[in-house]
Design a protein around this motif. Sequence first.
Motif, PDB file in Angstrom:
ATOM      1  N   ALA A 191      32.727  15.500-119.672  1.00 36.42           N
ATOM      2  CA  ALA A 191      34.078  15.698-120.192  1.00 36.42           C
ATOM      3  C   ALA A 191      35.123  15.153-119.231  1.00 36.42           C
ATOM      4  N   SER A 192      36.240  14.720-119.790  1.00 41.94           N
ATOM      5  CA  SER A 192      37.361  14.279-118.975  1.00 41.94           C
ATOM      6  C   SER A 192      38.036  15.480-118.321  1.00 41.94           C
ATOM      7  N   TYR A 193      38.804  15.208-117.286  1.00 43.40           N
ATOM      8  CA  TYR A 193      39.390  16.273-116.460  1.00 43.40           C
ATOM      9  C   TYR A 193      40.284  17.222-117.244  1.00 43.40           C
ATOM     10  N   ASP A 194      40.841  16.760-118.389  1.00 42.97           N
ATOM     11  CA  ASP A 194      41.809  17.567-119.122  1.00 42.97           C
ATOM     12  C   ASP A 194      41.182  18.487-120.165  1.00 42.97           C
ATOM     13  N   VAL A 195      39.874  18.393-120.380  1.00 44.85           N
ATOM     14  CA  VAL A 195      39.224  19.220-121.399  1.00 44.85           C
ATOM     15  C   VAL A 195      39.450  20.721-121.165  1.00 44.85           C
ATOM     16  N   ASP A 215      40.032  18.192-108.411  1.00 49.72           N
ATOM     17  CA  ASP A 215      40.771  19.331-107.879  1.00 49.72           C
ATOM     18  C   ASP A 215      40.115  20.604-108.410  1.00 49.72           C
ATOM     19  N   LEU A 216      39.638  21.448-107.506  1.00 51.88           N
ATOM     20  CA  LEU A 216      38.955  22.676-107.910  1.00 51.88           C
ATOM     21  C   LEU A 216      39.970  23.786-108.190  1.00 51.88           C
ATOM     22  N   ARG A 237      34.382  14.152-105.938  1.00 55.50           N
ATOM     23  CA  ARG A 237      34.603  14.855-104.678  1.00 55.50           C
ATOM     24  C   ARG A 237      36.096  15.013-104.416  1.00 55.50           C
ATOM     25  N   PRO A 238      36.586  16.268-104.250  1.00 50.37           N
ATOM     26  CA  PRO A 238      38.000  16.463-103.923  1.00 50.37           C
ATOM     27  C   PRO A 238      38.359  15.779-102.613  1.00 50.37           C
ATOM     28  N   VAL A 239      39.530  15.177-102.564  1.00 52.22           N
ATOM     29  CA  VAL A 239      39.964  14.443-101.366  1.00 52.22           C
ATOM     30  C   VAL A 239      40.038  15.374-100.170  1.00 52.22           C
ATOM     31  N   GLU A 240      40.565  16.564-100.376  1.00 50.78           N
ATOM     32  CA  GLU A 240      40.740  17.526 -99.287  1.00 50.78           C
ATOM     33  C   GLU A 240      39.708  18.660 -99.389  1.00 50.78           C
ATOM     34  N   LEU A 241      38.481  18.316 -99.669  1.00 47.04           N
ATOM     35  CA  LEU A 241      37.439  19.335 -99.774  1.00 47.04           C
ATOM     36  C   LEU A 241      37.338  20.127 -98.463  1.00 47.04           C
ATOM     37  N   SER A 242      37.323  21.452 -98.578  1.00 49.28           N
ATOM     38  CA  SER A 242      37.297  22.316 -97.403  1.00 49.28           C
ATOM     39  C   SER A 242      36.104  23.254 -97.451  1.00 49.28           C
TER      40      SER A 242
END
Length: 345
Positions: A191-195, A215-216, A237-242
């Motif tokens: 699914a696309s991110y907006d689903v 973005d989680l 993968r989130p850019v700022e994964l922590s």
Amino acid sequence: MAHLKLPLEVILNVLDQLVGTPHGRQPIFDPLSLVTKTLRALTLTSHSIYPVASRYLYRHCLYVSDCVSYAYLRRTLGLELGGNHPQSLAYGQAGRNDELWNDAKVLQYITAAFISPMKTLNEDSKYNRATPMVRLPQIMDLCSIIGPMLKRLVLDMQPVYSPPSEVENARFSQRDSNIFLGMPNLEELVASYDVPDYFHLPPPNLKRLAITIQDLHDVAMRFCFSISTLQTLVLLRPVELSAADVNGLFSAYKGQSLDVILVDVNSNHRTPKDTRDWTDGDTVKIWEADVPTSFYGDDDDLILCDNWIWTHAVKGTLWAQDNRRMASWSEIQRRLTGPVHHIID
């Protein structure tokens, strides 16, 4: 000379060979595929072959990539197109073969679909009118018909026209408020991110989910982890994964075993600082999948990774891609502080 007919089992064997793949994973064939063209040609050979070839077409080739093909599908299913639509039939003109569709004979064969209805120009129209964009309610009523038998769905909502009023109605209406609740057999969803913005709950028995979010956020996390049957989750993968994000994945999952696969180009993969140590009892495992870059390295990483997910989703190869286990932070520290043979192992 008598007309000889091939036994049905021979025809079915030939068609199975036609749509089969060496690796056993089943693509959704697009209209330009030789398989689609061959099945389409077979529907025109005889009255006896037509229904058999048509069922294979709907099972393996339901690839809806533009508004025109989407309108044709709606018309075949008996759904309204709206007034003065470029794909509307003349009054009294037959829209489908009723013998094939009566008693939902074909619907039971629709087990996989790719839906991404991009806006297109109807070149066959006398006045070259643009086909209207697909709207959110038209996605919902289509899915209410084909959804119950679906086992695999690749759904891109980005091209869908969704004014705020229709989005709010989809979120809060008590009737048909979630297309996925009517998909009890669906095991794979891409699914696309907006689903999740439109439908807050995933299919009830989903096993494999890929969603193009980076973005989680709370809405996405609730969508991904509201069922316990999930076994594989593919994300950008989130850019700022922590380390806190990794812990959030662990705490959100309520099932027995989940593989979370983070998709990115190789140079962007890294273990967040202070990430927890893995244990044998972990119900969640974090993996990294590398997306190939071009020779020149001039592609946008996000677009590259997004296209990689969609391409493999349609090919049926997404879930079998190579990946490696993300290292824990203590493992990273050991490699950095240990002797050379530890650094490169």
